[in-house]
Enzyme design. Structure first.
Site, PDB file in Angstrom:
ATOM      1  N   ASN A  65       0.645  -1.146   0.193  1.00  0.00           N
ATOM      2  CA  ASN A  65       0.006   0.021  -0.021  1.00  0.00           C
ATOM      3  C   ASN A  65       0.939   1.232   0.079  1.00  0.00           C
ATOM      4  O   ASN A  65       0.411   2.443  -0.297  1.00  0.00           O
ATOM      5  CB  ASN A  65      -1.063  -0.034   1.159  1.00  0.00           C
ATOM      6  CG  ASN A  65      -0.175   0.163   2.428  1.00  0.00           C
ATOM      7  OD1 ASN A  65       0.436  -0.810   2.936  1.00  0.00           O
ATOM      8  ND2 ASN A  65      -0.499   1.301   3.129  1.00  0.00           N
ATOM      9  N   ARG A  66       2.175   1.008   0.281  1.00  0.00           N
ATOM     10  CA  ARG A  66       3.165   2.221  -0.119  1.00  0.00           C
ATOM     11  C   ARG A  66       3.113   3.264   1.220  1.00  0.00           C
ATOM     12  O   ARG A  66       4.026   3.926   0.874  1.00  0.00           O
ATOM     13  CB  ARG A  66       3.041   2.976  -1.083  1.00  0.00           C
ATOM     14  CG  ARG A  66       2.945   2.079  -2.454  1.00  0.00           C
ATOM     15  CD  ARG A  66       4.173   1.267  -2.703  1.00  0.00           C
ATOM     16  NE  ARG A  66       4.349   0.566  -3.906  1.00  0.00           N
ATOM     17  CZ  ARG A  66       5.294  -0.444  -4.343  1.00  0.00           C
ATOM     18  NH1 ARG A  66       6.155  -0.794  -2.946  1.00  0.00           N
ATOM     19  NH2 ARG A  66       5.516  -1.265  -5.296  1.00  0.00           N
ATOM     20  N   ASN A  96       8.021  -2.779   3.154  1.00  0.00           N
ATOM     21  CA  ASN A  96       9.114  -2.229   2.433  1.00  0.00           C
ATOM     22  C   ASN A  96       8.585  -0.592   2.063  1.00  0.00           C
ATOM     23  O   ASN A  96       8.343  -0.544   0.742  1.00  0.00           O
ATOM     24  CB  ASN A  96       9.848  -2.862   1.372  1.00  0.00           C
ATOM     25  CG  ASN A  96       8.628  -3.167   0.264  1.00  0.00           C
ATOM     26  OD1 ASN A  96       7.397  -3.623   0.670  1.00  0.00           O
ATOM     27  ND2 ASN A  96       9.048  -3.671  -0.848  1.00  0.00           N
ATOM     28  N   LYS A 148       8.496 -10.689   8.043  1.00  0.00           N
ATOM     29  CA  LYS A 148       9.072 -11.029   6.518  1.00  0.00           C
ATOM     30  C   LYS A 148      10.495 -10.778   6.312  1.00  0.00           C
ATOM     31  O   LYS A 148      10.934 -10.064   6.975  1.00  0.00           O
ATOM     32  CB  LYS A 148       8.190 -10.088   5.527  1.00  0.00           C
ATOM     33  CG  LYS A 148       8.640 -10.293   4.150  1.00  0.00           C
ATOM     34  CD  LYS A 148       7.930  -9.749   2.956  1.00  0.00           C
ATOM     35  CE  LYS A 148       7.996 -10.220   1.630  1.00  0.00           C
ATOM     36  NZ  LYS A 148       7.472  -9.680   0.650  1.00  0.00           N
ATOM     37  N   HIS A 239       4.362 -15.125  -3.052  1.00  0.00           N
ATOM     38  CA  HIS A 239       4.484 -15.162  -4.409  1.00  0.00           C
ATOM     39  C   HIS A 239       5.360 -16.229  -5.058  1.00  0.00           C
ATOM     40  O   HIS A 239       6.182 -16.076  -5.998  1.00  0.00           O
ATOM     41  CB  HIS A 239       4.751 -13.648  -4.725  1.00  0.00           C
ATOM     42  CG  HIS A 239       6.142 -13.368  -4.355  1.00  0.00           C
ATOM     43  ND1 HIS A 239       7.376 -14.177  -4.183  1.00  0.00           N
ATOM     44  CD2 HIS A 239       6.456 -12.092  -3.841  1.00  0.00           C
ATOM     45  CE1 HIS A 239       8.313 -13.166  -3.637  1.00  0.00           C
ATOM     46  NE2 HIS A 239       7.720 -12.227  -3.410  1.00  0.00           N
ATOM     47  N   ASP A 313       0.202  -9.548  -4.647  1.00  0.00           N
ATOM     48  CA  ASP A 313       1.385  -8.836  -4.613  1.00  0.00           C
ATOM     49  C   ASP A 313       1.334  -7.374  -5.252  1.00  0.00           C
ATOM     50  O   ASP A 313       1.882  -6.883  -5.954  1.00  0.00           O
ATOM     51  CB  ASP A 313       2.498  -9.593  -5.143  1.00  0.00           C
ATOM     52  CG  ASP A 313       4.004  -8.836  -5.219  1.00  0.00           C
ATOM     53  OD1 ASP A 313       4.058  -7.957  -4.057  1.00  0.00           O
ATOM     54  OD2 ASP A 313       5.132  -9.067  -5.669  1.00  0.00           O
ATOM     55  N   HIS A 317       3.179   1.456  -9.069  1.00  0.00           N
ATOM     56  CA  HIS A 317       4.187   2.325  -9.538  1.00  0.00           C
ATOM     57  C   HIS A 317       3.640   3.229 -10.523  1.00  0.00           C
ATOM     58  O   HIS A 317       2.552   3.108 -11.318  1.00  0.00           O
ATOM     59  CB  HIS A 317       5.328   1.601 -10.186  1.00  0.00           C
ATOM     60  CG  HIS A 317       5.956   0.666  -9.227  1.00  0.00           C
ATOM     61  ND1 HIS A 317       6.637   1.039  -8.182  1.00  0.00           N
ATOM     62  CD2 HIS A 317       6.146  -0.639  -9.167  1.00  0.00           C
ATOM     63  CE1 HIS A 317       7.365  -0.078  -7.537  1.00  0.00           C
ATOM     64  NE2 HIS A 317       6.746  -1.224  -8.070  1.00  0.00           N
TER      65      HIS A 317
END
EC number: 3.5.2.3
Length: 455
Positions: A65-66, A96, A148, A239, A313, A317
């Site tokens: 979700n950034r 991340n 993770k 994934h 996933d 972008h």
């Protein structure tokens, strides 16, 4: 008795079976009855499902979700708006971000942002690095769904711990009772081939795929299973892209290791030929594999049961980062990942239409098992009385084509599924008894979504 909501005139499908001409009754956000439509109580609001299929709310246990820090790509509000429109009632964010979710205060920040703006329920993983092994118990107490490790290079450049540190992390995480998941690619193999290909001038989109060979994924799976067998940790493979990796997961399960795994619609739908057809738009890590590996992923992962969960996933972008205007240009200048929250349900229903899944099998992998694997069951993924009233209502027969990615709800909508045709679509999404998507629109206020508590 009059309840808050009744959803009626549908076929109710769970992983255990189906019931026609049925529905669900809701009071205070909880399920109070499941049964025949004519036996449900009166309600303040009745939602007629018009003969469609109602399933436990879809759980996507792998999205980017950034937020925090990369909101120009996506944020909690836009990601969960897309989730609602796609029939997804619970999402789990990846760590991340900027800052990375590697300590309690960063996790608390991610939760606070979600509580302020999410449309559907949510959770988050925390990352394990060389720098935060001692913080694992505190991160657990802060409420992380799980942990993770990024074993290979990926977006965000989160450095992997050493093998010794991973063993230590597994021992600490085992004590929490939670699960440790992996981006399972051998970084040394990937780095070697990436540098070699660049030096040789191999810069087409398919070269990115071939720089991350199947053996890099398979070896990482097998190594982490060996570590888990030694430590007794519960582990998960995010994934899974290849039949070879699915076979490694199956061997781990056969040996008694508590290893679970997910795959995504794009690995089941496409072959690596999509890189030649759509270029860097389809660039993703791990890459989409050749037809033989995809077919083996179906056989071992789906038909034989090595794969537990379906996720996306989802990784937005900007078009500039994806090189949309020059999709067959230098692949090393492009970025990996694309959106998936609004195409996952249609893709899976299309597989049901083709006979690759039953409805019950789809529900098991896309709702029930993700909730079980990550400690959210039965509140999520069950339709049991007394649990959260999360439903996805789908029209399994609707035929449609994603003509224009800009019709999607994410901030950035690049996807190789643009131009693909589907049979099946989510028509309504209900979270804790409140419709968040109906009549083709996301409804309600952002901030309705709530963090899912886990023990």
């Amino acid at each position: 008795m009059t309840v808050d909501l009744v959803v009626c005139n549908c076929t109710v499908v769970t992983s255990a079976g189906r019931s026609a001409d049925s529905g669900v009754a809701v009071e205070d956000g909880q399920i109070v009855a499941v049964g025949r439509s004519d036996r449900l109580p009166d309600a303040d609001r009745v939602l007629d499902a018009d003969g469609n299929v109602l399933v436990p709310g879809i759980v996507d246990c792998h999205i980017h979700n950034r937020e925090p820090g990369l909101e120009y790509k996506e944020d909690w509000e836009s990601a969960t708006r897309a989730a609602a429109a796609g029939g997804v009632t619970t999402v789990v964010g990846m760590p991340n971000t900027d800052p990375v979710i590697d300590r309690p205060e960063h996790l608390e920040l991610k939760f606070e942002r979600g509580e302020a703006s999410a449309h559907v329920d949510f959770q988050s993983y925390a990352v394990v690095t060389s720098e935060n092994l001692d913080l694992i118990p505190e991160i657990d107490e802060t409420g992380a769904l799980g942990f993770k490790v990024f074993l290979g290079s990926t977006v965000g450049d989160v450095p992997p711990p050493s093998d010794g540190e991973i063993l230590e992390a597994m021992e600490k995480i085992r004590e929490t009772g939670k699960r440790l998941g992996f981006h399972e690619e051998n970084g040394e193999i990937i780095d070697h081939y990436t540098e070699r290909f660049k030096a040789e001038g191999r810069n087409e989109p398919i070269d990115h795929s071939h720089s991350r060979p199947v053996i890099a994924e398979q070896e990482a799976v097998e190594r982490m299973i060996t570590f888990a067998e030694e430590t007794g940790a519960k582990i998960h493979m995010f994934h899974v892209s290849s039949g070879s990796a699915a076979e490694a997961v199956a061997r781990g399960k056969d040996c008694g290791v508590d290893v679970t795994a997910e795959t995504t619609p794009h690995y089941l739908w496409f072959t690596e030929d999509v890189m030649r057809e759509k270029g860097n738009v389809a660039r993703v890590q791990p890459p989409i594999r050749d037809a033989a590996e995809r077919d083996e992923l179906w056989r071992v992962g789906i038909d034989d049961g090595a794969i537990d969960c379906i996720a996306t996933d989802h990784a937005p972008h900007t078009p500039e980062e994806k090189k949309v205007d020059d999709p067959f240009g230098n692949t090393w200048d492009a970025i990996s990942g694309f959106v998936g929250l609004e195409t996952e349900v249609p893709a899976m229903l299309s597989f049901v239409d083709r006979g690759r899944f039953t409805l019950e099998g789809w529900v098991r992998r896309h709702s029930t098992r993700p909730a079980q694997v990550w400690g959210m069951y039965p509140q999520k993924g069950s339709l049991q009385v007394g649990t959260d009233a999360d439903f996805t209502i789908v029209d399994p027969d609707r035929e449609w084509t994603l003509e224009d990615r800009r019709d999607l709800h994410s901030k950035n909508c690049v996807t190789p599924f643009e131009g693909e045709s589907f049979t099946g679509k989510a028509v309504a999404t209900v979270v804790r008894g409140e419709p968040v998507f109906e009549d083709g629109a996301v409804v309600g206020e952002s901030g309705y979504g709530t963090r899912v508590d886990v023990e």
